[in-house]
Design an enzyme around this catalytic site. Sequence first.
Site, PDB file in Angstrom:
ATOM      1  N   CYS A 260     -20.320 -14.898   6.506  1.00  0.00           N
ATOM      2  CA  CYS A 260     -21.391 -14.647   7.463  1.00  0.00           C
ATOM      3  C   CYS A 260     -20.802 -14.762   8.876  1.00  0.00           C
ATOM      4  O   CYS A 260     -20.281 -15.827   9.227  1.00  0.00           O
ATOM      5  CB  CYS A 260     -22.516 -15.662   7.282  1.00  0.00           C
ATOM      6  SG  CYS A 260     -23.595 -15.711   8.725  1.00  0.00           S
TER       7      CYS A 260
ATOM      8  N   GLU B 179      -9.883  -5.713   7.132  1.00  0.00           N
ATOM      9  CA  GLU B 179     -10.972  -4.749   6.931  1.00  0.00           C
ATOM     10  C   GLU B 179     -12.339  -5.403   7.119  1.00  0.00           C
ATOM     11  O   GLU B 179     -13.180  -5.419   6.206  1.00  0.00           O
ATOM     12  CB  GLU B 179     -10.859  -4.093   5.556  1.00  0.00           C
ATOM     13  CG  GLU B 179      -9.596  -3.267   5.423  1.00  0.00           C
ATOM     14  CD  GLU B 179      -9.537  -2.406   4.163  1.00  0.00           C
ATOM     15  OE1 GLU B 179     -10.253  -2.712   3.192  1.00  0.00           O
ATOM     16  OE2 GLU B 179      -8.784  -1.423   4.165  1.00  0.00           O
TER      17      GLU B 179
ATOM     18  N   GLU C  41      -2.005   0.437   6.434  1.00  0.00           N
ATOM     19  CA  GLU C  41      -1.929   0.455   4.967  1.00  0.00           C
ATOM     20  C   GLU C  41      -1.983   1.883   4.466  1.00  0.00           C
ATOM     21  O   GLU C  41      -2.758   2.709   4.971  1.00  0.00           O
ATOM     22  CB  GLU C  41      -3.133  -0.270   4.353  1.00  0.00           C
ATOM     23  CG  GLU C  41      -3.122  -1.765   4.467  1.00  0.00           C
ATOM     24  CD  GLU C  41      -4.335  -2.367   3.748  1.00  0.00           C
ATOM     25  OE1 GLU C  41      -4.860  -1.757   2.797  1.00  0.00           O
ATOM     26  OE2 GLU C  41      -4.773  -3.453   4.167  1.00  0.00           O
TER      27      GLU C  41
HETATM   28  C1  GLA Z   1      -7.640  -2.237   1.235  1.00  0.00           C
HETATM   29  C2  GLA Z   1      -7.270  -3.679   1.495  1.00  0.00           C
HETATM   30  C3  GLA Z   1      -6.043  -4.119   0.769  1.00  0.00           C
HETATM   31  C4  GLA Z   1      -5.992  -3.556  -0.635  1.00  0.00           C
HETATM   32  C5  GLA Z   1      -6.103  -2.064  -0.561  1.00  0.00           C
HETATM   33  C6  GLA Z   1      -6.013  -1.405  -1.913  1.00  0.00           C
HETATM   34  O1  GLA Z   1      -7.181  -1.368   2.144  1.00  0.00           O
HETATM   35  O2  GLA Z   1      -7.129  -3.964   2.857  1.00  0.00           O
HETATM   36  O3  GLA Z   1      -6.016  -5.525   0.740  1.00  0.00           O
HETATM   37  O4  GLA Z   1      -7.043  -4.071  -1.363  1.00  0.00           O
HETATM   38  O5  GLA Z   1      -7.342  -1.727  -0.017  1.00  0.00           O
HETATM   39  O6  GLA Z   1      -5.992  -0.012  -1.805  1.00  0.00           O
HETATM   40 ZN    ZN Z   2     -25.560 -14.667   8.227  1.00  0.00          ZN
END
Ligand code: GLA
Ligand code: ZN
Length: 688
Positions: free
Chosen positions: A123, A158, A318
């Site tokens: 959160c 992410e 990535e």
């Molecule tokens: C995302 C995440 C990674 C991994 C990849 C797999 O981009 O940031 O940690 O899980 O997906 O494709």
């Molecule tokens: Zn919250």
Amino acid sequence: MENIRSGKPPLPTRLLHGGDYNPDQWLDCPEVLEEDIVLMKKAHVNCVSLGIFAWSRLEPEEGRFDFDWLEKIMDNLYENGIYTILATPTGAMPHWLTDTYEEVNKVNKEGKRRIHGQRHNFCPSSPVMRERTRAIDTALSRRFGHHPGLLAWHLSNEYGGDGDWTDCHCPHCQANFRKWLQNRYGTLDNLNHAWWSGFWSNVVTSWEQIHSPVTYGEMTLHGLKLDWKRFVSEQMLDFCKAEADAVRTYSDAPVTINMMGPFDPLNYFQWAKELDIVSEDSYPFWHSQEDPLDPAVMAAFRYSLIRSLKKQPFLLMESVTSAVNWHPRCTLKRPGVHELSSLQAVAHGSNSVQYFQWRKSRGGSEKFHGAVVDHRNGENTRVFREVAHLGQRLEGLSDKVMKTCNRPRAAIVFDWENRWAAEDAQAIVNPLNFLEKWMPWFRPFWEQGVDVDIVDMDCGLEGYSLVVAPLNYMYRGDYAQRVRAFVEGGGTYVTSYWSGEVDEHDLCFLGHHPLSDVLGIRTEDIDVRPVNMENEVIWGKKRYPVMDLCAIVHPEGAQVLAEYARDFYAGFPALTRHSFGRGTAYFAAAECGGEFLGDLVKLVTEESGNTCALCSALPRGVTVTERKGGEGSLFFLQNFNPEPAAVILGKACLDAETGDTVTGAITLTPYECRILENGKEGESAREK
Ligand code: GLA
Ligand code: ZN
């Protein structure tokens, strides 16, 4: 490697090659860690991202930090010429945190609170989460902020990327939402007007009555939903800013986050302002879509978007060396595709090629996800050889590429708030997939080798000669005035059906379309083609099929270029053109297919001086992307076909890697990316 950080450069100074590295999973296997270094050198890896999900190893119990292992790893990498992008570990919370403090776990739109598990699920309002995050981030900054191997900070992972659990509906978030609204509207009268809350008896008489949109409550008040989306993005950004502040306590290394292209919940245009560099995670669906070029076009769009956020090179944080483990069909990249797809990112402005992941984990949910190093074969795999070859190529290209960036003079409008509002409009087609309707407008630019920036409605339009604005449903702020000034000043503007409908509160414009004078039309209605009735658009000698949307508009000064062939609006304009000031404005009333958009884009790129600088025509599946620099341009000529492709160059170039002169007709091998330059020629021409 010595000069990678001489003094305090704000950004990496050479092309990076590497990826997510998880030695924390192998601490009891020293032979694996030793082998990693040997193999990284063989693969021409010069950087890794460390510690992304290592919270439970970095802080095994509340307040007890254990960073020694990390320091040893970072030292060793650095001694071997490998730099570190160091992560804060908030992407996955440890048990001691989730189990002790319930409030760190999100509450979903059904009112259910999570228990421990998975990731990207804290959160962002929780005071405990803020406090524990500040503690570990500051401690990392103190210990590693001056490490000579530190290249950049990678905040969390992410942010927000957890599907249904993206937004949190807990009491802390409700309170913050109310504060955010008070700040935005000042009074309840203003809020009630903006939300048009007389509709269905929604008038709010106390701030306490306001609740986030949940399945067991209000889910239809557009103004509320739009503000909630704005709040969710800003609240997570607030958390991200707190992490940035914490790591900057003892460190001046640049700060980045790994973004996810047009990730719906977070308005990355706003986010980018708080970051030193932006990064992208990219996993195109190679070989598994009906149109094999779709993944290439989507990847090109995502890279263009991410580069445009700061109009600076970004990092491809990535990507995968071959197959991921989460596509519906996890097909291997065919030989050559890895190099092409990586250089595609560089072509569009990336200054790195990084992978998730360096080594396949032995267990856990991603043990079969692609990596540079697999479970059994060390360097003896096709994937490893392809990665090493690419690494070598990047080393050779680094000096030239680092001096350049894409500088298009054409832009396409993609605005997060517009997309949120358009998808929530409850009109035309339900549900509306905005991206599906928007992407066909990007594709012809890619097909014709014309690089574009992606802008939102706050971005300046100066410096562009062509702005294309498909499905601009919502006009925010002074956008209409700025478009008017852009066209008056000589720009070419193209917009479409389903534009200029609502203001920034999602309230419909009364009277007329805000750009009716610029477009020279009056908009009346919009049809969705009846399923059993074909329609066509006639433009000169050509006829194009109508897909779904058919706006019904009347020319008021505009010239009609194309018209509908059938139905009760036969003869009505399907495409108009209007001179306004020194510029021109087009309105596409009909949603037609790729051929129509291809012809339209050809017309307007020619008119605005934006055609491909290398070739006058390109075969299907081949594109050109240009990175410009003070000494000239680099042209990335990319063949996404599994077959050879013949291309005719419009000018003599040099191969940027071999120095050979390249001219006239050339053949690209399957999946080849050829990098050409015209710098020297341009220089000498200027000197004369
Ligand atoms: C995302 C995440 C990674 C991994 C990849 C797999 O981009 O940031 O940690 O899980 O997906 O494709
Ligand atoms: Zn919250």
